[in-house]
Design a protein around this motif. Structure first.
Motif, short mmCIF file in Angstrom:
data_model
loop_
_atom_site.label_atom_id
_atom_site.label_comp_id
_atom_site.label_asym_id
_atom_site.label_seq_id
_atom_site.Cartn_x
_atom_site.Cartn_y
_atom_site.Cartn_z
N THR A 179 -30.35 42.63 20.38
CA THR A 179 -30.29 42.77 18.92
C THR A 179 -31.65 42.17 18.20
O THR A 179 -32.15 41.12 18.51
N ASN A 188 -27.68 52.74 17.24
CA ASN A 188 -27.35 52.84 16.01
C ASN A 188 -28.05 54.30 15.63
O ASN A 188 -27.53 54.87 14.43
N MET A 234 -20.35 54.75 18.47
CA MET A 234 -20.76 53.43 19.25
C MET A 234 -19.45 52.95 19.79
O MET A 234 -19.92 52.57 21.14
N HIS A 266 -29.15 47.15 20.02
CA HIS A 266 -28.17 47.39 18.87
C HIS A 266 -28.76 46.69 17.71
O HIS A 266 -29.00 45.35 17.66
N SER A 304 -28.02 44.87 10.92
CA SER A 304 -27.96 45.76 9.51
C SER A 304 -28.80 45.14 8.47
O SER A 304 -29.25 43.73 8.60
N GLY A 310 -25.49 45.98 13.25
CA GLY A 310 -25.40 46.92 12.31
C GLY A 310 -24.35 48.16 12.82
O GLY A 310 -24.13 48.31 14.07
N ASP A 311 -23.81 48.81 11.86
CA ASP A 311 -23.03 49.95 11.91
C ASP A 311 -21.49 49.59 12.65
O ASP A 311 -20.65 50.53 12.19
#
Length: 346
Positions: free
Chosen positions: A49, A202, A217, A241, A244, A266-267
């Motif tokens: 990430t 994402n 996801m 990943h 956000s 995120g998400d």
């Protein structure tokens, strides 16, 4: 099961004593990281990430393509499925060519120079000749790496990987061979390492039964990656990943200097429960941070310094930090000491 595990320990011990690897070791490239996470281990779920434009894709290619290919060149059996949700196949190949130029010829070309997009500083005849000489290498590369750009939904990704598993092994349920879904999967070649990477999740497409991105996801991560590819097939899986955007705001700067965190995935942050090893890559210079946990950012690379953190590690210590320098177009990362010394190991 006890006897099976005991025999496994004994076999692995003998292999190490004979100089053989029981994983795709990071040690030749990132020796300090390798003391925390030894390498790519069969049946293990990794994730990477970062925020945008930090280097998560070059890092993914470094850890899950270039390092495995290094071991393939030493005779280990490697198969890589790289699902590109962000890049075209041509863009992926360009990045592998610039990486090869950096490693073999010490030429730091970017892909715009490679494609002669500028008025000056474009590709020269000598470099074109260098690339021509890479043809044999990339024929070998294509045997180990599949770049998939036409599939972007969870079930499509799973079916593509499952088809390979069916062709290269057998499924059993209570001792009887079945097509899929058995309680045991036996590969035809137990020495092969199969790697599945999706960059980045994402950007997954939704599908029937998973009508939102968060649900898509979850389906890919929990149902397909964890349950089937990892636990059943014993494949190595990595999902990129993205963090956000809220994690880059001023409040998070005061709270944690805009560092990556599980909270700001995120998400769909819930799928962090699935990840067994989660790497985070930070670029302190983006937020005018001059000292990153003891690393003087300017001394240790400035724009090219990255803070690499093991955010989650089911098999060892977590929240461990290693300073690295990125060579973006070379898809290379080198560990750096707090005194600014760069350890270019392999």
């Amino acid at each position: 099961m006890f006897k099976d595990r005991l025999n496994h320990y004994k076999v692995n011990k003998v292999r190490r004593e004979q100089g053989l690897n029981n994983c795709l070791s990071f040690a030749p490239f990132l020796p300090r990281l390798a003391k925390i996470v030894p390498g790519l281990i069969k049946g293990t779920y990794y994730a990477i990430t970062s925020y945008t434009n930090v280097g998560k894709t070059p890092f993914a290619k470094f850890l899950f393509v270039l390092i495995p290919l290094f071991w393939a060149s030493k005779g280990m059996k490697i198969k890589i499925f790289y699902f590109c949700l962000e890049e075209s196949k041509e863009q992926f190949y360009d990045s592998m060519i610039t990486a090869k130029l950096y490693r073999d010829k010490k030429k730091d070309f970017n892909t715009m120079q490679l494609n002669s997009m500028f008025e000056n500083g474009n590709i020269d005849e000598e470099t074109l000749k260098d690339i021509e000489n890479f043809e044999t290498y990339f024929e070998w590369f294509d045997k180990h790496v599949e770049i998939i750009t036409h599939i972007s939904n969870p079930t499509g990704i799973y079916k593509y990987v499952k088809e390979y598993a069916q062709k290269n092994g057998k499924f059993f349920y209570k001792g009887n061979e079945v097509l899929d879904g058995g309680d045991t999967y036996v590969p035809n070649d137990p020495d092969e390492y199969v790697i599945v990477l999706t960059d980045h999740i994402n950007l997954l497409d939704t599908e029937s039964g998973a009508p939102t991105l968060a649900e898509a996801m979850h389906r890919l991560s929990t149902k397909y990656c964890l349950d089937r590819m990892i636990n059943a097939y014993q494949y190595i899986v990595c999902n990129v990943h993205q963090q956000s955007t809220e994690g880059e705001n001023a409040d998070y700067n005061k709270f944690n200097q805009n560092r990556c965190s599980i909270t700001t995935l995120g998400d769909n942050k819930r799928i962090s429960r699935d990840y067994q090893v989660l790497f985070a890559l930070d670029a302190p210079h983006k937020y005018n941070i001059t000292n990153d946990r003891g690393y003087d950012v300017a001394l240790c690379g400035g724009l090219f310094y990255r803070g690499l953190t093991v955010l989650k590690n089911r098999f060892g210590p977590a929240n461990v930090h290693v300073g690295v320098q990125i060579v973006p177009h070379g898809c290379m990362f080198f560990e750096v000491e707090k005194n600014g010394k760069v350890n270019k190991t392999c």
